[in-house]
Design a protein around this motif. Structure first.
Motif, mmCIF file in Angstrom:
data_model
loop_
_atom_site.group_PDB
_atom_site.id
_atom_site.type_symbol
_atom_site.label_atom_id
_atom_site.label_comp_id
_atom_site.label_asym_id
_atom_site.label_seq_id
_atom_site.Cartn_x
_atom_site.Cartn_y
_atom_site.Cartn_z
ATOM 1 N N VAL A 23 0.847 -1.186 0.000
ATOM 2 C CA VAL A 23 0.000 0.000 0.000
ATOM 3 C C VAL A 23 0.888 1.244 0.000
ATOM 4 C CG1 VAL A 23 -1.684 1.308 1.353
ATOM 5 C CG2 VAL A 23 -1.893 -1.169 1.183
ATOM 6 N N ARG A 24 0.618 2.142 -0.936
ATOM 7 C CA ARG A 24 1.332 3.423 -1.032
ATOM 8 C C ARG A 24 0.474 4.484 -0.344
ATOM 9 N NH1 ARG A 24 5.611 4.536 -4.431
ATOM 10 N NH2 ARG A 24 5.210 2.500 -5.359
ATOM 11 N N ILE A 25 1.120 5.363 0.426
ATOM 12 C CA ILE A 25 0.409 6.352 1.246
ATOM 13 C C ILE A 25 0.989 7.746 1.012
ATOM 14 C CG2 ILE A 25 -0.087 7.072 3.630
ATOM 15 C CD1 ILE A 25 0.164 4.046 4.382
ATOM 16 N N GLY A 26 0.104 8.733 0.968
ATOM 17 C CA GLY A 26 0.524 10.129 0.864
ATOM 18 C C GLY A 26 -0.535 11.024 1.473
ATOM 19 N N ILE A 27 -0.389 12.339 1.283
ATOM 20 C CA ILE A 27 -1.431 13.250 1.765
ATOM 21 C C ILE A 27 -2.217 13.791 0.580
ATOM 22 C CG2 ILE A 27 -0.168 13.852 3.862
ATOM 23 C CD1 ILE A 27 0.227 16.683 2.636
ATOM 24 N N THR A 28 -3.429 14.175 0.853
ATOM 25 C CA THR A 28 -4.351 14.567 -0.207
ATOM 26 C C THR A 28 -4.077 15.971 -0.743
ATOM 27 O OG1 THR A 28 -5.964 15.505 1.317
ATOM 28 C CG2 THR A 28 -6.168 13.141 0.820
ATOM 29 N N ASP A 29 -4.649 16.213 -1.896
ATOM 30 C CA ASP A 29 -4.587 17.534 -2.512
ATOM 31 C C ASP A 29 -5.207 18.577 -1.581
ATOM 32 O OD1 ASP A 29 -4.084 19.339 -4.673
ATOM 33 O OD2 ASP A 29 -6.197 19.187 -5.243
ATOM 34 N N PHE A 30 -6.311 18.221 -0.947
ATOM 35 C CA PHE A 30 -6.951 19.140 0.000
ATOM 36 C C PHE A 30 -5.989 19.485 1.136
ATOM 37 C CE2 PHE A 30 -9.264 19.847 3.970
ATOM 38 C CZ PHE A 30 -10.034 20.944 3.628
ATOM 39 N N ALA A 31 -5.330 18.470 1.690
ATOM 40 C CA ALA A 31 -4.411 18.698 2.811
ATOM 41 C C ALA A 31 -3.274 19.629 2.413
ATOM 42 C CB ALA A 31 -3.851 17.373 3.319
ATOM 43 N N GLN A 32 -2.661 19.366 1.264
ATOM 44 C CA GLN A 32 -1.535 20.219 0.865
ATOM 45 C C GLN A 32 -1.992 21.647 0.605
ATOM 46 O OE1 GLN A 32 -0.599 21.837 -2.112
ATOM 47 N NE2 GLN A 32 -2.354 21.150 -3.313
ATOM 48 N N SER A 33 -3.201 21.817 0.075
ATOM 49 C CA SER A 33 -3.674 23.180 -0.201
ATOM 50 C C SER A 33 -3.964 23.930 1.104
ATOM 51 C CB SER A 33 -4.898 23.167 -1.114
ATOM 52 O OG SER A 33 -6.013 22.614 -0.458
ATOM 53 N N GLU A 34 -4.437 23.208 2.112
ATOM 54 C CA GLU A 34 -4.694 23.825 3.414
ATOM 55 C C GLU A 34 -3.391 24.185 4.132
ATOM 56 O OE1 GLU A 34 -7.910 24.442 5.125
ATOM 57 O OE2 GLU A 34 -8.291 24.450 2.970
ATOM 58 N N LEU A 35 -2.374 23.346 3.959
ATOM 59 C CA LEU A 35 -1.100 23.570 4.642
ATOM 60 C C LEU A 35 -0.306 24.719 4.032
ATOM 61 C CD1 LEU A 35 -0.006 19.876 5.150
ATOM 62 C CD2 LEU A 35 -0.538 21.512 6.968
ATOM 63 N N GLY A 36 -0.433 24.916 2.741
ATOM 64 C CA GLY A 36 0.385 25.922 2.065
ATOM 65 C C GLY A 36 1.699 25.309 1.607
ATOM 66 N N ASP A 37 2.678 26.145 1.334
ATOM 67 C CA ASP A 37 3.947 25.677 0.773
ATOM 68 C C ASP A 37 4.687 24.773 1.754
ATOM 69 O OD1 ASP A 37 3.456 27.097 -1.531
ATOM 70 O OD2 ASP A 37 4.670 28.819 -0.926
ATOM 71 N N ILE A 38 4.905 23.533 1.335
ATOM 72 C CA ILE A 38 5.611 22.552 2.170
ATOM 73 C C ILE A 38 7.116 22.810 2.061
ATOM 74 C CG2 ILE A 38 6.042 20.094 2.585
ATOM 75 C CD1 ILE A 38 3.107 20.987 3.089
ATOM 76 N N VAL A 39 7.774 22.895 3.222
ATOM 77 C CA VAL A 39 9.212 23.177 3.240
ATOM 78 C C VAL A 39 10.040 22.015 3.793
ATOM 79 C CG1 VAL A 39 8.930 25.680 3.327
ATOM 80 C CG2 VAL A 39 9.040 24.390 5.468
ATOM 81 N N PHE A 40 9.386 21.053 4.463
ATOM 82 C CA PHE A 40 10.124 19.929 5.037
ATOM 83 C C PHE A 40 9.171 18.763 5.262
ATOM 84 C CE2 PHE A 40 11.885 17.583 8.726
ATOM 85 C CZ PHE A 40 13.118 17.241 8.194
#
Length: 127
Positions: A23-40
């Motif tokens: 099983v491959r796991i990641g975070i959703t498009d919604f989550a990344q948009s709520e978080l903003g620019d990921i730096v780490f």
């Protein structure tokens, strides 16, 4: 909001793609948009056991640090090392380049307890 229909989703905004017996796991498009620019992105090592609904890592954005929660239990067999140097992949390609981990699930049927794309979209829209 992009929610691919072939994936399953957790209420904590992780996605799951079944790939044979892994099983491959990641975070959703919604989550990344709520978080903003990921730096780490902080991820565990291969061989680490993760437990459903427990934290397994974190993502840091310019706004906040957010824990990643395991949607199902299993043992990590692969970690996306490219996120160390390219955390922006989480924003650019949450379902392709920015997968977080691959696990061997303890019980693959746990995936059936996760949300469908339609259920996840409805949950997010209810907000």
């Amino acid at each position: 909001m992009n929610t691919p229909k072939e994936l399953r989703y957790s209420k904590e905004h992780e996605w799951v793609r079944v790939e044979g017996d892994k099983v491959r796991i990641g975070i959703t498009d919604f989550a990344q948009s709520e978080l903003g620019d990921i730096v780490f992105v902080e991820l565990p090592e291969v061989g680490t056991e993760i437990t459903a609904n427990e934290p397994f890592g974190s993502v840091e954005s310019v706004k906040t640090v957010s824990e990643l929660y395991a949607p199902i239990s299993g043992t990590i067999v692969e970690v996306n090392e490219s996120l160390n140097d390219n955390p922006e992949y989480v924003n650019e390609s949450p379902y392709e380049k920015a997968w977080m981990i691959v696990i061997e699930p303890k019980d693959l049927s746990e995936v059936d307890n996760l949300l469908t794309a339609e259920q996840y979209a409805a949950m997010v829209n209810e907000g």
